[in-house]
Scaffold this motif. Sequence first.
Motif, short mmCIF file in Angstrom:
data_model
loop_
_atom_site.label_atom_id
_atom_site.label_comp_id
_atom_site.label_asym_id
_atom_site.label_seq_id
_atom_site.Cartn_x
_atom_site.Cartn_y
_atom_site.Cartn_z
N LEU A 58 2.83 14.01 -9.24
CA LEU A 58 3.88 15.02 -9.27
C LEU A 58 4.30 15.33 -10.71
CD1 LEU A 58 5.75 16.75 -7.50
CD2 LEU A 58 7.33 14.85 -7.44
N LEU A 59 4.37 14.30 -11.55
CA LEU A 59 4.72 14.52 -12.95
C LEU A 59 3.60 15.24 -13.70
CD1 LEU A 59 6.37 11.10 -13.83
CD2 LEU A 59 7.50 13.31 -13.61
N ARG A 60 2.36 14.94 -13.32
CA ARG A 60 1.23 15.50 -14.03
C ARG A 60 0.92 16.94 -13.62
NH1 ARG A 60 -3.47 11.80 -16.16
NH2 ARG A 60 -1.59 10.72 -16.78
N ILE A 61 1.06 17.26 -12.33
CA ILE A 61 0.80 18.63 -11.87
C ILE A 61 2.00 19.12 -11.05
CG2 ILE A 61 -1.72 18.76 -11.93
CD1 ILE A 61 -1.81 17.71 -9.10
N PRO A 62 3.07 19.51 -11.72
CA PRO A 62 4.30 19.90 -11.02
C PRO A 62 4.16 21.17 -10.19
CG PRO A 62 4.52 20.32 -13.37
CD PRO A 62 3.21 19.61 -13.17
N ARG A 63 3.14 21.99 -10.44
CA ARG A 63 3.00 23.22 -9.65
C ARG A 63 2.62 22.92 -8.20
NH1 ARG A 63 -1.48 22.62 -12.66
NH2 ARG A 63 -3.47 22.65 -11.55
N GLU A 64 2.16 21.72 -7.93
CA GLU A 64 1.78 21.32 -6.57
C GLU A 64 2.87 20.51 -5.88
OE1 GLU A 64 -0.95 22.25 -5.03
OE2 GLU A 64 -1.81 23.28 -6.77
N TRP A 65 4.13 20.67 -6.31
CA TRP A 65 5.20 19.82 -5.79
C TRP A 65 5.41 19.94 -4.28
CZ3 TRP A 65 9.60 21.27 -3.32
CH2 TRP A 65 9.99 22.59 -3.43
N PRO A 66 5.26 21.09 -3.63
CA PRO A 66 5.48 21.11 -2.18
C PRO A 66 4.48 20.22 -1.43
CG PRO A 66 5.52 23.35 -3.02
CD PRO A 66 5.03 22.48 -4.12
N LEU A 67 3.22 20.28 -1.83
CA LEU A 67 2.20 19.47 -1.19
C LEU A 67 2.40 17.98 -1.47
CD1 LEU A 67 -0.42 19.53 0.47
CD2 LEU A 67 -1.66 19.71 -1.70
N LEU A 68 2.75 17.64 -2.70
CA LEU A 68 2.93 16.24 -3.06
C LEU A 68 4.19 15.65 -2.41
CD1 LEU A 68 1.83 16.43 -6.78
CD2 LEU A 68 0.59 15.39 -4.88
N VAL A 69 5.24 16.42 -2.30
CA VAL A 69 6.45 15.94 -1.62
C VAL A 69 6.17 15.74 -0.13
CG1 VAL A 69 8.81 16.56 -0.96
CG2 VAL A 69 8.07 16.83 -3.32
N LEU A 70 5.41 16.65 0.46
CA LEU A 70 5.01 16.48 1.85
C LEU A 70 4.17 15.21 2.03
CD1 LEU A 70 4.92 17.67 4.72
CD2 LEU A 70 2.85 18.90 4.03
N ALA A 71 3.28 14.94 1.09
CA ALA A 71 2.49 13.71 1.15
C ALA A 71 3.37 12.47 1.02
CB ALA A 71 1.42 13.72 0.06
N LEU A 72 4.38 12.52 0.14
CA LEU A 72 5.30 11.39 0.00
C LEU A 72 6.08 11.12 1.29
CD1 LEU A 72 6.79 11.96 -3.55
CD2 LEU A 72 5.66 9.90 -2.76
N LEU A 109 3.71 9.68 3.92
CA LEU A 109 3.44 8.26 3.67
C LEU A 109 4.59 7.39 4.15
CD1 LEU A 109 1.87 8.15 0.11
CD2 LEU A 109 0.91 7.13 2.16
N ALA A 110 5.80 7.78 3.82
CA ALA A 110 6.96 6.97 4.19
C ALA A 110 7.13 6.90 5.70
CB ALA A 110 8.21 7.54 3.54
N ILE A 111 6.97 8.01 6.38
CA ILE A 111 7.20 8.04 7.82
C ILE A 111 6.07 7.34 8.57
CG2 ILE A 111 7.33 9.55 9.84
CD1 ILE A 111 8.91 11.51 8.06
N ASP A 148 0.83 -1.20 0.00
CA ASP A 148 0.00 0.00 0.00
C ASP A 148 0.87 1.25 0.00
OD1 ASP A 148 -2.45 1.48 0.19
OD2 ASP A 148 -1.98 1.81 2.30
N THR A 149 1.93 1.25 0.78
CA THR A 149 2.84 2.39 0.82
C THR A 149 3.51 2.60 -0.53
OG1 THR A 149 3.27 2.02 3.16
CG2 THR A 149 4.86 3.37 1.97
N LEU A 150 4.05 1.53 -1.10
CA LEU A 150 4.72 1.66 -2.40
C LEU A 150 3.75 2.07 -3.50
CD1 LEU A 150 7.14 -1.40 -2.29
CD2 LEU A 150 7.71 1.02 -2.01
N GLY A 151 2.55 1.50 -3.48
CA GLY A 151 1.55 1.87 -4.48
C GLY A 151 1.13 3.32 -4.36
N SER A 152 0.88 3.76 -3.13
CA SER A 152 0.48 5.15 -2.92
C SER A 152 1.60 6.11 -3.30
CB SER A 152 0.07 5.36 -1.46
OG SER A 152 -1.04 4.56 -1.14
#
Length: 93
Positions: free
Chosen positions: A56-70, A73-75, A44-48
């Motif tokens: 992130l590739l599709r909407i790069p303008r949202e990179w801060p939020l998506l990196v925070l989500a990544l 998820l990992a932590i 589930d973690t790897l899939g998410s």
Amino acid sequence: MEGLVEGLSSLFFAVGVLFWLWGTAPLIGDRSILFKLHSLSVSDTLGSMSIMIGLLLRIPREWPLLVLALISLAIWNTILGYVLAFCSQRKSL
């Protein structure tokens, strides 16, 4: 270039869904409940995370939020795995 990014993004989405399905397959087996929970949480973690990279590739303008989500998820999924393992240990009084 845009078609390549869309294709790569779709590939990450597909890999994410495959990880989700791969993790649910061991649930019908005869293994222990901890093995089942471990395989489910890892896949589930790897899939998410794969789906988040596709986003992130599709909407790069949202990179801060998506990196925070990544990172979240990992932590959090790692901590949850440790909590499950700790709670499953038999304690002697």
